[in-house]
Scaffold this motif. Structure first.
Motif, mmCIF file in Angstrom:
data_model
loop_
_atom_site.group_PDB
_atom_site.id
_atom_site.type_symbol
_atom_site.label_atom_id
_atom_site.label_comp_id
_atom_site.label_asym_id
_atom_site.label_seq_id
_atom_site.Cartn_x
_atom_site.Cartn_y
_atom_site.Cartn_z
ATOM 1 N N GLN A 62 4.288 -40.126 -28.047
ATOM 2 C CA GLN A 62 4.152 -38.887 -28.797
ATOM 3 C C GLN A 62 5.471 -38.455 -29.437
ATOM 4 O O GLN A 62 5.483 -37.903 -30.544
ATOM 5 C CB GLN A 62 3.604 -37.760 -27.918
ATOM 6 C CG GLN A 62 4.517 -37.271 -26.827
ATOM 7 C CD GLN A 62 4.075 -35.932 -26.260
ATOM 8 O OE1 GLN A 62 3.276 -35.213 -26.859
ATOM 9 N NE2 GLN A 62 4.581 -35.586 -25.089
ATOM 10 N N HIS A 63 6.602 -38.742 -28.774
ATOM 11 C CA HIS A 63 7.888 -38.418 -29.378
ATOM 12 C C HIS A 63 8.137 -39.298 -30.605
ATOM 13 O O HIS A 63 8.693 -38.840 -31.605
ATOM 14 C CB HIS A 63 9.022 -38.587 -28.364
ATOM 15 C CG HIS A 63 9.089 -37.477 -27.368
ATOM 16 N ND1 HIS A 63 8.202 -37.365 -26.329
ATOM 17 C CD2 HIS A 63 9.933 -36.414 -27.254
ATOM 18 C CE1 HIS A 63 8.484 -36.279 -25.614
ATOM 19 N NE2 HIS A 63 9.530 -35.693 -26.155
ATOM 20 N N ALA B 280 6.028 -37.870 -33.343
ATOM 21 C CA ALA B 280 6.628 -36.637 -33.843
ATOM 22 C C ALA B 280 7.784 -36.940 -34.794
ATOM 23 O O ALA B 280 7.881 -36.355 -35.885
ATOM 24 C CB ALA B 280 7.113 -35.775 -32.681
ATOM 25 N N GLY C 200 5.731 -26.871 -28.781
ATOM 26 C CA GLY C 200 5.550 -27.438 -27.452
ATOM 27 C C GLY C 200 5.876 -26.394 -26.406
ATOM 28 O O GLY C 200 6.645 -25.460 -26.666
ATOM 29 N N ASP C 201 5.303 -26.534 -25.232
ATOM 30 C CA ASP C 201 5.580 -25.610 -24.147
ATOM 31 C C ASP C 201 7.006 -25.803 -23.629
ATOM 32 O O ASP C 201 7.698 -26.760 -24.000
ATOM 33 C CB ASP C 201 4.577 -25.802 -23.003
ATOM 34 C CG ASP C 201 3.184 -25.306 -23.371
ATOM 35 O OD1 ASP C 201 3.097 -24.301 -24.108
ATOM 36 O OD2 ASP C 201 2.195 -25.921 -22.940
ATOM 37 N N THR D 86 9.180 -29.438 -22.746
ATOM 38 C CA THR D 86 8.502 -30.647 -23.233
ATOM 39 C C THR D 86 9.379 -31.516 -24.128
ATOM 40 O O THR D 86 8.955 -32.599 -24.535
ATOM 41 C CB THR D 86 7.211 -30.278 -23.989
ATOM 42 O OG1 THR D 86 7.504 -29.292 -24.992
ATOM 43 C CG2 THR D 86 6.159 -29.728 -23.040
ATOM 44 N N LYS E 62 11.500 -30.305 -27.012
ATOM 45 C CA LYS E 62 11.665 -29.905 -28.409
ATOM 46 C C LYS E 62 13.128 -30.004 -28.854
ATOM 47 O O LYS E 62 13.419 -30.534 -29.931
ATOM 48 C CB LYS E 62 11.156 -28.477 -28.605
ATOM 49 C CG LYS E 62 9.690 -28.285 -28.270
ATOM 50 C CD LYS E 62 9.242 -26.865 -28.477
ATOM 51 C CE LYS E 62 9.950 -25.876 -27.569
ATOM 52 N NZ LYS E 62 9.708 -26.132 -26.124
ATOM 53 N N SER F 77 2.203 -31.070 -32.281
ATOM 54 C CA SER F 77 2.311 -30.406 -30.980
ATOM 55 C C SER F 77 2.684 -31.412 -29.899
ATOM 56 O O SER F 77 2.032 -32.462 -29.777
ATOM 57 C CB SER F 77 0.990 -29.726 -30.607
ATOM 58 O OG SER F 77 0.660 -28.721 -31.550
ATOM 59 N N LEU F 78 3.718 -31.096 -29.122
ATOM 60 C CA LEU F 78 4.107 -31.924 -27.981
ATOM 61 C C LEU F 78 3.274 -31.548 -26.761
ATOM 62 O O LEU F 78 3.050 -30.370 -26.496
ATOM 63 C CB LEU F 78 5.587 -31.728 -27.647
ATOM 64 C CG LEU F 78 6.624 -32.350 -28.575
ATOM 65 C CD1 LEU F 78 8.021 -32.043 -28.055
ATOM 66 C CD2 LEU F 78 6.431 -33.854 -28.710
ATOM 67 N N ARG F 79 2.841 -32.552 -26.030
ATOM 68 C CA ARG F 79 2.075 -32.336 -24.806
ATOM 69 C C ARG F 79 2.872 -32.846 -23.605
ATOM 70 O O ARG F 79 3.894 -33.509 -23.758
ATOM 71 C CB ARG F 79 0.734 -33.085 -24.890
ATOM 72 C CG ARG F 79 -0.075 -32.794 -26.140
ATOM 73 C CD ARG F 79 -0.512 -31.356 -26.214
ATOM 74 N NE ARG F 79 -1.323 -31.099 -27.397
ATOM 75 C CZ ARG F 79 -1.692 -29.895 -27.793
ATOM 76 N NH1 ARG F 79 -1.318 -28.828 -27.107
ATOM 77 N NH2 ARG F 79 -2.429 -29.745 -28.888
ATOM 78 N N SER F 80 2.387 -32.552 -22.431
ATOM 79 C CA SER F 80 2.994 -33.093 -21.215
ATOM 80 C C SER F 80 2.809 -34.611 -21.178
ATOM 81 O O SER F 80 1.862 -35.155 -21.775
ATOM 82 C CB SER F 80 2.344 -32.463 -19.981
ATOM 83 O OG SER F 80 2.540 -31.069 -19.964
ATOM 84 N N ILE G 116 5.913 -32.446 -17.300
ATOM 85 C CA ILE G 116 6.890 -31.740 -18.134
ATOM 86 C C ILE G 116 8.277 -32.315 -17.855
ATOM 87 O O ILE G 116 8.772 -32.237 -16.721
ATOM 88 C CB ILE G 116 6.871 -30.232 -17.841
ATOM 89 C CG1 ILE G 116 5.506 -29.643 -18.224
ATOM 90 C CG2 ILE G 116 7.986 -29.513 -18.601
ATOM 91 C CD1 ILE G 116 5.337 -28.193 -17.860
#
Length: 279
Positions: A28-29, A32, A51-52, A55, A57, A190-193, A232
């Motif tokens: 995912q990175h 992104a 992102g939360d 994660t 960012k 959006s970044l996820r865990s 995370i």
């Protein structure tokens, strides 16, 4: 003796201070970065990465900045540390990042100075890109209007500046303060865990970079670390760092399930995450 020496490491592998040496290119990175690079290359105007907490960012913002070729881009990285800033402060900060040291006193004059500087950058066949980390701190409507105004700076039908915002999901609410700006978002990711497999590889990657010659964490330890951290990265780092310290203090060459259980309990993670007691 430190735990680094005990485990044959050359440095601490799980510091939460951003360090590009430990960058972990998860799927995912990677996705992104590809998308954000596309937004910069094609001068999309406005791109957003959300992102939360924890994660990655900030790590991505720094990585993107590092990978942007200086011969192609004029870049700036702004980190917003508190919400009490004005649109004029932001404008002046952006202008100064593009080597405008003698700024005028009024907003209109500064805008004109910045416009001329951006045109000069374009004539040099370069692209002006501003990365804003912790952009969720930009909560005032006047700031959203300022960003929209800057996106209107064009020359021969081409945008002169692109903004890439990094922030918590609440950034969407901030952008909504100016509907026209929200509609200008050309790209969002959006970044996820991390999933379990990525958590495992993340830990192994950081240990290898730090000099580990063999696996220190047991399979059961990996499972509990993932469950307690919910994937995370920031929490993974905290758990692993404390687990290595605990193993060192106990003079144990492996970080096992029992050590991790004690650590997550001490950190209070057992109180907020379920199903850990099953380990």
């Amino acid at each position: 003796m430190s735990y680094e020496e005990f485990f044959g490491l050359s440095m601490q592998p799980f510091s939460n201070v951003p360090d590009d040496r430990f960058y972990f290119n998860s799927e995912q990175h990677d996705q992104a970065l590809l998308r954000l690079k596309y937004a910069a290359e094609t001068m999309k105007g406005l791109a957003v990465l959300v992102g939360d907490l924890g994660t990655g960012k900030t790590t991505l913002a720094r990585r993107l900045l590092l990978e942007m070729d200086d011969s192609i881009y004029e870049t700036a990285l702004l980190i917003i540390v508190h919400p009490d800033i004005s649109s004029l402060w932001l404008l002046r900060k952006i202008a100064s990042q593009f080597e405008l040291d003698q700024l005028a006193d009024t907003r209109v004059e500064i805008l004109n100075q910045l416009f001329l500087r951006l045109k000069e950058i374009k004539k040099q066949n370069k692209k002006a890109v501003v990365l804003i980390d912790e952009a969720n701190m930009l909560r005032a409507k006047e700031i959203m209007e300022e960003l929209r105004g800057l996106l209107n700076l064009e020359d021969s039908g081409q945008m002169l500046i692109t903004f890439i915002l990094f922030g918590l999901p609440e950034i969407d609410q901030n952008l909504s303060l100016d509907v026209a700006l929200l509609q200008r978002v050309a790209l969002k990711f959006s970044l996820r865990s991390l999933k379990y497999e990525s958590t495992l590889r993340y830990i192994q990657h950081r240990m290898k970079i730090a000099g580990a010659k063999e696996s220190v964490f047991t399979d059961e330890a990996y499972g509990l670390i993932h469950r307690a951290s919910t994937g995370i990265p920031r929490l993974i780092n905290t758990i692993c760092d404390n687990s290595l310290l605990e193993a060192f203090l106990l003079k144990k060459s492996k970080v096992d399930l029992y050590i991790v259980r004690e650590v997550v309990n001490d950190l209070g993670l057992l109180q907020t995450r379920t199903s850990i007691d099953s380990f």
